[in-house]
Scaffold this active site. Structure first.
Site, short mmCIF file in Angstrom:
data_model
loop_
_atom_site.label_atom_id
_atom_site.label_comp_id
_atom_site.label_asym_id
_atom_site.label_seq_id
_atom_site.Cartn_x
_atom_site.Cartn_y
_atom_site.Cartn_z
CB SER A 44 -0.92 -0.01 1.22
OG SER A 44 -0.19 0.10 2.42
CD GLU A 205 3.05 -5.32 7.66
OE1 GLU A 205 3.01 -5.05 8.87
OE2 GLU A 205 3.06 -4.46 6.78
CG ASP A 242 -1.89 1.70 8.40
OD1 ASP A 242 -2.59 2.63 7.95
OD2 ASP A 242 -0.85 1.30 7.84
CG ASP A 312 2.41 4.91 5.75
OD1 ASP A 312 3.47 5.23 5.19
OD2 ASP A 312 1.92 3.76 5.64
CG ASP A 313 -0.24 5.43 2.02
OD1 ASP A 313 0.85 4.88 2.26
OD2 ASP A 313 -1.27 4.79 1.76
CE LYS A 337 5.51 2.28 5.80
NZ LYS A 337 4.29 2.35 4.96
NE ARG A 366 6.61 0.39 2.96
CZ ARG A 366 6.32 1.27 2.01
NH1 ARG A 366 7.26 2.11 1.57
NH2 ARG A 366 5.11 1.37 1.50
CB SER A 367 3.52 -5.14 3.55
OG SER A 367 3.61 -4.48 2.31
C1 2PG Z 1 1.98 0.52 6.09
C2 2PG Z 1 2.93 -0.59 5.72
C3 2PG Z 1 3.26 -1.47 6.88
P1 2PG Z 1 3.17 -1.21 3.20
O1 2PG Z 1 1.05 0.84 5.36
O2 2PG Z 1 2.16 1.14 7.14
O3 2PG Z 1 2.10 -1.99 7.49
O4 2PG Z 1 2.44 -1.34 4.63
O5 2PG Z 1 4.59 -1.58 3.41
O6 2PG Z 1 2.44 -2.18 2.31
O7 2PG Z 1 3.00 0.21 2.78
MG MG Z 2 0.48 2.60 6.69
#
Ligand code: 2PG
Ligand code: MG
Length: 428
Positions: A44, A205, A242, A312-313, A337, A366-367
């Site tokens: 994601s 995960e 999350d 996060d995103d 990250k 990360r996932s």
């Molecule tokens: C998140 C991560 C970890 P991904 O969204 O926080 O759970 O997922 O690495 O798929 O972005």
């Molecule tokens: Mg996240």
């Protein structure tokens, strides 16, 4: 005097926890020290992230990394040979310039982050990386863990819409005890699911992937697992979510496929705020779609000062975005990250911006992961107060929790955690 100049940089293709190819980089210095690191991969991902270079085409679902690996030996190596490995900022600046694109897609975010981390490991040797990264003499602390119990969203075939249902052992006296408490909750969750015939498998995960009927049932089950393990929910162990809301947002609405309904932004915020009222939730990540700044501002205000609203995103480990969010009061914490931004120097800048502006900072894996434990060293060395690396199961996750235990062992007293008063949820 050690000679810390880089003499070779070599890339190779290795495999991540989803069985997908990824990039490993090995850096060797003139005095024989060497460092190695593996790029992780998200599922994601935010739109503002550094972009991994993938080969496309028919093999391995288009995800092969031969081009990125080749760029390590052909371009990154010649650029870094002769440079001082201890000058992480100089190395990272050279990588950014060599790539030449804001999203690092030419050489590949995967090639660049693995190189940046491998250089740090080489420069740190033979001591542990966390020690090398420290830039003050203050007390060393372990980060408070945030651990997945159930997986959903893009990590579990969208069985439920929200992505991570986690726990935070907010009352634990030290890191070692924090993991024992969470292990008890994890085992209790497994027993509850087995008793009710709800267990379907395991998410990316390592969290359980249960057959829940809706998102709230998953939250409720986390709380019941905390109770069943004998802890006081909200005092000793609390809940963290999350939402990863960008994943199910389209055409201005939040599509809760597992519940067969779509909500407008106000309705969706109200749903989440209702959960915050009814359950002992101390953290909520990406509650809204990643470009909804005003929504984040309103949500943060409504959630109240005791809840961490994590970007996060929304913030993609970008120092400039973190500074803007601090100004706007859009959220009050950032997920850090390294591969979202591409280099250690940039990731650290995001964390420093958070610290300077009173934002919380959670270093995160990360996932798609591997046995690489760099993130744990970053969290300890950079003084981040929280760490998120997935569940209590699967080798790529336990590699990280266990690395924390080795550091805790070395520090003594079970590995000191930040004082509870440093978190928004405050004292007992
Ligand atoms: C998140 C991560 C970890 P991904 O969204 O926080 O759970 O997922 O690495 O798929 O972005
Ligand atoms: Mg996240």
């Amino acid at each position: 005097m050690r000679d810390a100049r880089v003499v070779s940089v070599h890339g190779r293709r290795v495999w991540d926890s989803r069985g997908r190819p990824t990039v490993e980089v090995e850096v060797t210095l003139a005095d024989g020290r060497a460092g190695r690191a593996i790029a992780p991969a998200g599922a994601s991902t935010g739109r503002g992230e550094a972009v991994d270079r993938r080969d496309g085409g028919p093999t391995l679902g288009g995800r092969d990394v031969q081009g990125a690996v080749a760029s390590v030996d052909a371009e990154i190596g010649p650029c870094l040979v002769g440079r001082e490995a201890a000058d992480q900022a100089g190395i990272d600046a050279a990588l950014i310039e060599l790539d030449g694109r804001p999203d690092k897609s030419r050489l590949g975010g995967n090639a660049i982050v693995a190189t940046s981390m491998a250089v740090a490991h080489a420069a740190a040797g033979p001591g542990p990386l966390w020690q090398h990264l420290r830039d003050d003499d203050g007390p060393v602390r372990l980060p408070l863990p945030e651990i997945q119990i159930f997986g959903g969203g893009a990590h579990a075939g969208r069985r439920v819409d929200f992505q991570d249902f986690m726990v935070v052992p907010i009352g634990a006296p030290d890191y070692t005890t924090a993991l024992v408490w969470v292990a008890e909750v994890h085992l209790a969750a497994g027993r509850l699911l087995a008793d009710q015939g709800l267990l379907q498998g395991f998410a990316d995960e390592g969290g359980y992937w249960p057959a829940f009927t809706d998102n709230e049932q998953a939250v409720e089950m986390v709380v019941r697992s905390i109770d069943a393990a004998g802890f006081t929910a909200g005092v000793e162990v609390a809940v963290s979510l999350d939402i990863a809301a960008s994943q199910f947002h389209a055409d201005g609405r939040y599509h809760l496929a597992s519940e067969g309904r779509a909500l407008d932004p106000d309705g969706f915020s109200a749903l989440l705020l209702g959960l915050l009222e009814r359950y002992p939730i101390v953290m909520i990540e990406d509650p809204l779609v990643e470009d909804d700044r005003d929504g984040f501002v309103a949500f943060t205000e409504a959630a109240g000062a005791h809840v961490q609203v994590v970007g996060d995103d929304y913030l993609v480990t970008d120092a400039g975005r973190v500074e803007a969010a601090i100004r706007d009061r859009a959220g009050n914490a950032v997920l850090v990250k390294p591969n979202q931004v591409g280099t250690l120097t940039e990731a650290r800048a995001a964390l420093t911006a958070a610290h300077n502006g009173g934002f919380g900072a959670i270093v995160s894996a990360r996932s798609g992961e591997s046995e690489d434990t760099t993130v744990v060293h970053l969290a300890v060395g950079w003084g981040a107060s929280q760490l998120k690396v997935g569940s209590m199961t699967r080798g790529e996750r336990t590699a990280k929790w266990n690395e924390g235990l080795r550091i805790a062992d070395r520090l003594g007293n079970g590995g000191p955690l930040p004082d509870r008063s440093e978190f928004p949820w405050g004292g007992p």
